[in-house]
Design a protein around this motif. Sequence first.
Motif, PDB file in Angstrom:
ATOM      1  N   UNK A   1      -2.437 -31.008 -34.879  1.00  0.00           N
ATOM      2  CA  UNK A   1      -3.326 -31.494 -35.933  1.00  0.00           C
ATOM      3  C   UNK A   1      -4.787 -31.497 -35.523  1.00  0.00           C
ATOM      4  N   UNK A   2      -5.052 -31.833 -34.253  1.00  0.00           N
ATOM      5  CA  UNK A   2      -6.437 -32.009 -33.810  1.00  0.00           C
ATOM      6  C   UNK A   2      -7.062 -30.738 -33.258  1.00  0.00           C
ATOM      7  N   UNK A   3      -6.228 -29.858 -32.696  1.00  0.00           N
ATOM      8  CA  UNK A   3      -6.758 -28.675 -32.033  1.00  0.00           C
ATOM      9  C   UNK A   3      -7.462 -28.981 -30.730  1.00  0.00           C
TER      10      UNK A   3
ATOM     11  N   UNK B   1     -17.279 -30.443 -18.109  1.00  0.00           N
ATOM     12  CA  UNK B   1     -17.117 -29.251 -18.956  1.00  0.00           C
ATOM     13  C   UNK B   1     -16.973 -29.565 -20.441  1.00  0.00           C
ATOM     14  N   UNK B   2     -16.941 -30.863 -20.773  1.00  0.00           N
ATOM     15  CA  UNK B   2     -17.000 -31.313 -22.164  1.00  0.00           C
ATOM     16  C   UNK B   2     -15.933 -30.686 -23.061  1.00  0.00           C
ATOM     17  N   UNK B   3     -14.703 -30.621 -22.552  1.00  0.00           N
ATOM     18  CA  UNK B   3     -13.614 -30.109 -23.365  1.00  0.00           C
ATOM     19  C   UNK B   3     -13.176 -31.170 -24.382  1.00  0.00           C
ATOM     20  N   UNK B   4     -12.706 -30.708 -25.514  1.00  0.00           N
ATOM     21  CA  UNK B   4     -12.379 -31.612 -26.616  1.00  0.00           C
ATOM     22  C   UNK B   4     -11.187 -32.499 -26.259  1.00  0.00           C
ATOM     23  N   UNK B   5     -11.252 -33.758 -26.697  1.00  0.00           N
ATOM     24  CA  UNK B   5     -10.294 -34.784 -26.280  1.00  0.00           C
ATOM     25  C   UNK B   5      -9.752 -35.519 -27.504  1.00  0.00           C
ATOM     26  N   UNK B   6      -8.454 -35.825 -27.463  1.00  0.00           N
ATOM     27  CA  UNK B   6      -7.829 -36.638 -28.508  1.00  0.00           C
ATOM     28  C   UNK B   6      -7.197 -37.868 -27.869  1.00  0.00           C
ATOM     29  N   UNK B   7      -7.461 -39.032 -28.458  1.00  0.00           N
ATOM     30  CA  UNK B   7      -6.867 -40.281 -27.995  1.00  0.00           C
ATOM     31  C   UNK B   7      -5.656 -40.611 -28.851  1.00  0.00           C
ATOM     32  N   UNK B   8      -4.476 -40.647 -28.234  1.00  0.00           N
ATOM     33  CA  UNK B   8      -3.251 -41.040 -28.917  1.00  0.00           C
ATOM     34  C   UNK B   8      -3.103 -42.545 -28.769  1.00  0.00           C
ATOM     35  N   UNK B   9      -3.292 -43.249 -29.857  1.00  0.00           N
ATOM     36  CA  UNK B   9      -3.370 -44.708 -29.833  1.00  0.00           C
ATOM     37  C   UNK B   9      -1.973 -45.321 -29.802  1.00  0.00           C
TER      38      UNK B   9
END
Length: 248
Positions: A109-111, A186-194
Amino acid sequence: MQNLKISLITVAYNAQNTIDRCIESVLRQKFNNVQYIIIDGNSTDNTLKIINQYKDKIDLIVSEPDKGIYDAMNKGIALATGDIIGTLNADDSYADDHVLSNVAEAFMDSGAGILYGDLDYIDPNGKVIRKWRSGRYKSGKFNWGWMPPHPTFFCRRELFEKLGMYSLDYGSAADYELMLRFIHANKKSVFYLDKVMVKMNIGGVSNKNLSNRVKALQFDLKAMRNNGILFPVITILLKPIRKIMQFI
Protein backbone atom coordinates in the motif's frame (compact mmCIF):
# COMPACT_ATOMS: atom_id res chain seq x y z
CA MET A 1 -0.53 -9.33 -1.60
CA GLN A 2 0.61 -12.95 -1.69
CA ASN A 3 2.70 -12.14 -4.78
CA LEU A 4 5.05 -10.19 -2.53
CA LYS A 5 7.68 -12.54 -1.12
CA ILE A 6 9.24 -12.07 2.32
CA SER A 7 12.59 -13.60 3.24
CA LEU A 8 12.84 -14.03 6.99
CA ILE A 9 16.18 -14.76 8.67
CA THR A 10 16.60 -16.24 12.14
CA VAL A 11 20.12 -16.19 13.59
CA ALA A 12 20.80 -18.66 16.38
CA TYR A 13 23.62 -19.76 18.65
CA ASN A 14 23.11 -22.01 21.68
CA ALA A 15 19.44 -21.01 21.82
CA GLN A 16 17.91 -24.33 22.86
CA ASN A 17 15.63 -22.66 25.41
CA THR A 18 13.95 -20.28 22.97
CA ILE A 19 14.44 -21.43 19.37
CA ASP A 20 11.28 -23.56 19.24
CA ARG A 21 9.11 -20.65 20.38
CA CYS A 22 10.69 -18.44 17.72
CA ILE A 23 10.16 -20.97 14.93
CA GLU A 24 6.60 -21.73 15.99
CA SER A 25 5.73 -18.03 15.88
CA VAL A 26 6.97 -17.88 12.28
CA LEU A 27 5.18 -21.04 11.18
CA ARG A 28 1.90 -19.75 12.63
CA GLN A 29 1.94 -16.69 10.39
CA LYS A 30 -1.06 -16.40 8.09
CA PHE A 31 1.08 -15.01 5.28
CA ASN A 32 2.30 -17.92 3.19
CA ASN A 33 4.77 -16.47 0.68
CA VAL A 34 7.75 -16.67 3.03
CA GLN A 35 11.29 -17.93 2.52
CA TYR A 36 12.43 -18.92 6.00
CA ILE A 37 16.19 -19.09 6.55
CA ILE A 38 17.93 -20.13 9.77
CA ILE A 39 21.62 -19.40 10.23
CA ASP A 40 23.08 -21.29 13.19
CA GLY A 41 26.56 -20.44 14.44
CA ASN A 42 27.58 -24.06 14.97
CA SER A 43 25.75 -24.36 18.30
CA THR A 44 27.15 -26.74 20.90
CA ASP A 45 23.85 -27.40 22.70
CA ASN A 46 20.60 -28.87 21.33
CA THR A 47 19.72 -25.87 19.15
CA LEU A 48 20.41 -27.57 15.82
CA LYS A 49 18.61 -30.73 16.91
CA ILE A 50 15.51 -28.66 17.66
CA ILE A 51 15.81 -26.75 14.38
CA ASN A 52 16.02 -30.01 12.43
CA GLN A 53 12.70 -31.10 13.90
CA TYR A 54 11.18 -28.39 11.68
CA LYS A 55 13.44 -28.88 8.65
CA ASP A 56 10.60 -29.81 6.30
CA LYS A 57 9.05 -26.39 7.01
CA ILE A 58 12.25 -24.32 6.80
CA ASP A 59 13.61 -23.37 3.38
CA LEU A 60 17.30 -23.13 4.27
CA ILE A 61 19.29 -24.21 7.32
CA VAL A 62 22.97 -23.29 7.60
CA SER A 63 25.07 -24.34 10.59
CA GLU A 64 28.70 -23.24 10.63
CA PRO A 65 31.03 -20.97 12.62
CA ASP A 66 30.61 -17.25 12.03
CA LYS A 67 31.99 -13.92 13.21
CA GLY A 68 28.95 -13.04 15.27
CA ILE A 69 25.30 -12.18 14.86
CA TYR A 70 25.71 -9.61 12.10
CA ASP A 71 28.00 -11.83 10.05
CA ALA A 72 25.28 -14.48 10.33
CA MET A 73 22.63 -11.98 9.24
CA ASN A 74 24.74 -11.07 6.22
CA LYS A 75 24.93 -14.75 5.30
CA GLY A 76 21.15 -14.92 5.43
CA ILE A 77 20.72 -11.77 3.35
CA ALA A 78 23.06 -13.19 0.70
CA LEU A 79 20.78 -16.26 0.47
CA ALA A 80 17.53 -14.31 0.46
CA THR A 81 15.38 -14.25 -2.67
CA GLY A 82 12.38 -12.35 -1.34
CA ASP A 83 11.28 -8.84 -2.26
CA ILE A 84 11.38 -7.93 1.45
CA ILE A 85 13.92 -9.06 4.06
CA GLY A 86 13.43 -9.18 7.82
CA THR A 87 15.13 -10.83 10.79
CA LEU A 88 13.77 -12.55 13.88
CA ASN A 89 16.40 -13.63 16.39
CA ALA A 90 16.23 -17.01 18.10
CA ASP A 91 15.19 -15.59 21.48
CA ASP A 92 12.40 -13.43 20.02
CA SER A 93 8.95 -14.27 18.70
CA TYR A 94 6.15 -12.59 16.76
CA ALA A 95 3.44 -10.99 18.86
CA ASP A 96 0.58 -12.49 16.82
CA ASP A 97 -0.13 -14.58 13.74
CA HIS A 98 -0.75 -11.65 11.39
CA VAL A 99 2.55 -9.74 11.62
CA LEU A 100 3.88 -10.80 8.23
CA SER A 101 0.48 -10.25 6.58
CA ASN A 102 0.44 -6.74 8.02
CA VAL A 103 4.01 -6.15 6.83
CA ALA A 104 3.27 -7.30 3.29
CA GLU A 105 0.08 -5.23 3.08
CA ALA A 106 1.87 -2.11 4.34
CA PHE A 107 4.67 -2.47 1.80
CA MET A 108 2.16 -2.96 -1.01
CA ASP A 109 0.00 0.00 0.00
CA SER A 110 2.75 2.46 0.91
CA GLY A 111 5.45 1.61 -1.62
CA ALA A 112 7.99 2.34 1.12
CA GLY A 113 11.49 0.92 1.10
CA ILE A 114 11.64 0.29 4.86
CA LEU A 115 9.13 -0.66 7.55
CA TYR A 116 9.35 -0.83 11.33
CA GLY A 117 6.92 -1.11 14.24
CA ASP A 118 6.77 -1.56 18.00
CA LEU A 119 7.92 -4.28 20.39
CA ASP A 120 7.54 -5.46 23.95
CA TYR A 121 10.47 -6.61 26.08
CA ILE A 122 9.52 -9.63 28.17
CA ASP A 123 11.10 -11.50 31.07
CA PRO A 124 11.61 -15.31 31.04
CA ASN A 125 8.04 -15.75 32.29
CA GLY A 126 6.59 -13.73 29.44
CA LYS A 127 5.77 -10.66 31.53
CA VAL A 128 6.10 -7.35 29.69
CA ILE A 129 8.93 -5.30 31.27
CA ARG A 130 9.41 -2.53 28.70
CA LYS A 131 7.32 -1.17 25.87
CA TRP A 132 9.14 0.29 22.88
CA ARG A 133 6.64 2.49 21.05
CA SER A 134 8.46 3.97 18.09
CA GLY A 135 6.08 6.53 16.62
CA ARG A 136 6.24 7.86 13.10
CA TYR A 137 9.57 8.81 11.64
CA LYS A 138 10.31 12.39 10.73
CA SER A 139 13.49 13.53 9.04
CA GLY A 140 16.12 14.42 11.62
CA LYS A 141 14.77 12.30 14.50
CA PHE A 142 17.98 10.28 14.64
CA ASN A 143 19.75 13.49 15.69
CA TRP A 144 17.82 13.39 18.96
CA GLY A 145 18.52 9.82 20.01
CA TRP A 146 15.58 8.18 18.22
CA MET A 147 15.89 4.84 16.48
CA PRO A 148 13.42 2.13 15.44
CA PRO A 149 13.55 -1.28 17.15
CA HIS A 150 15.74 -3.40 14.91
CA PRO A 151 13.79 -6.67 15.47
CA THR A 152 10.83 -5.00 13.72
CA PHE A 153 12.94 -3.72 10.81
CA PHE A 154 11.98 -4.92 7.32
CA CYS A 155 13.65 -3.68 4.15
CA ARG A 156 13.40 -4.16 0.40
CA ARG A 157 16.17 -6.48 -0.78
CA GLU A 158 17.27 -3.97 -3.42
CA LEU A 159 18.36 -1.55 -0.68
CA PHE A 160 20.83 -4.08 0.72
CA GLU A 161 22.15 -4.49 -2.82
CA LYS A 162 22.58 -0.73 -3.26
CA LEU A 163 23.63 0.40 0.21
CA GLY A 164 25.40 -2.67 1.61
CA MET A 165 24.83 -5.08 4.47
CA TYR A 166 25.72 -4.98 8.18
CA SER A 167 29.24 -3.69 8.78
CA LEU A 168 31.21 -5.73 11.30
CA ASP A 169 33.31 -2.62 11.99
CA TYR A 170 30.57 -1.36 14.33
CA GLY A 171 30.41 -4.33 16.70
CA SER A 172 27.16 -4.42 18.69
CA ALA A 173 25.99 -1.21 16.97
CA ALA A 174 25.96 -2.72 13.48
CA ASP A 175 22.17 -2.74 13.39
CA TYR A 176 22.01 0.90 14.54
CA GLU A 177 24.60 1.90 11.94
CA LEU A 178 22.71 0.17 9.13
CA MET A 179 19.45 1.90 10.04
CA LEU A 180 21.28 5.24 10.27
CA ARG A 181 22.83 4.60 6.86
CA PHE A 182 19.58 3.58 5.18
CA ILE A 183 17.11 5.99 6.80
CA HIS A 184 19.08 9.03 8.02
CA ALA A 185 22.01 9.28 5.61
CA ASN A 186 20.35 7.96 2.42
CA LYS A 187 16.82 9.12 3.24
CA LYS A 188 15.01 6.02 2.04
CA SER A 189 11.24 6.03 2.44
CA VAL A 190 9.93 4.61 5.72
CA PHE A 191 6.58 3.27 6.92
CA TYR A 192 5.64 2.95 10.60
CA LEU A 193 3.42 -0.05 11.34
CA ASP A 194 1.54 1.04 14.44
CA LYS A 195 1.36 -2.27 16.30
CA VAL A 196 3.42 -4.51 18.57
CA MET A 197 5.21 -6.83 16.16
CA VAL A 198 7.76 -8.65 18.33
CA LYS A 199 8.11 -10.02 21.85
CA MET A 200 11.80 -9.64 22.71
CA ASN A 201 13.63 -11.23 25.65
CA ILE A 202 15.10 -8.62 27.99
CA GLY A 203 18.88 -8.23 28.02
CA GLY A 204 21.59 -8.28 25.39
CA VAL A 205 25.31 -8.65 24.80
CA SER A 206 25.96 -4.89 24.81
CA ASN A 207 24.45 -4.53 28.32
CA LYS A 208 26.06 -7.48 30.11
CA ASN A 209 28.76 -5.50 31.91
CA LEU A 210 30.34 -2.06 32.12
CA SER A 211 33.06 -2.89 29.60
CA ASN A 212 30.48 -3.96 27.02
CA ARG A 213 28.44 -0.82 27.64
CA VAL A 214 31.48 1.40 27.07
CA LYS A 215 32.29 -0.43 23.85
CA ALA A 216 28.67 -0.10 22.73
CA LEU A 217 28.78 3.66 23.31
CA GLN A 218 32.00 3.90 21.32
CA PHE A 219 30.46 2.00 18.43
CA ASP A 220 27.33 4.18 18.59
CA LEU A 221 29.46 7.31 18.43
CA LYS A 222 31.40 5.96 15.47
CA ALA A 223 28.15 5.16 13.66
CA MET A 224 26.80 8.65 14.35
CA ARG A 225 29.91 10.43 13.11
CA ASN A 226 30.13 8.33 9.96
CA ASN A 227 26.48 8.87 9.05
CA GLY A 228 26.11 12.59 9.53
CA ILE A 229 24.45 12.90 12.93
CA LEU A 230 24.54 16.62 13.78
CA PHE A 231 25.09 16.38 17.53
CA PRO A 232 26.79 13.03 18.23
CA VAL A 233 27.75 13.79 21.84
CA ILE A 234 24.25 15.07 22.69
CA THR A 235 22.64 12.21 20.78
CA ILE A 236 24.64 9.58 22.61
CA LEU A 237 23.31 11.01 25.90
CA LEU A 238 19.71 11.08 24.67
CA LYS A 239 19.64 7.45 23.52
CA PRO A 240 19.69 5.86 27.01
CA ILE A 241 17.14 8.40 28.25
CA ARG A 242 14.72 7.11 25.63
CA LYS A 243 15.28 3.58 26.94
CA ILE A 244 14.48 4.63 30.50
CA MET A 245 11.17 6.04 29.25
CA GLN A 246 10.20 2.59 27.91
CA PHE A 247 9.89 0.96 31.33
CA ILE A 248 6.36 0.38 32.61
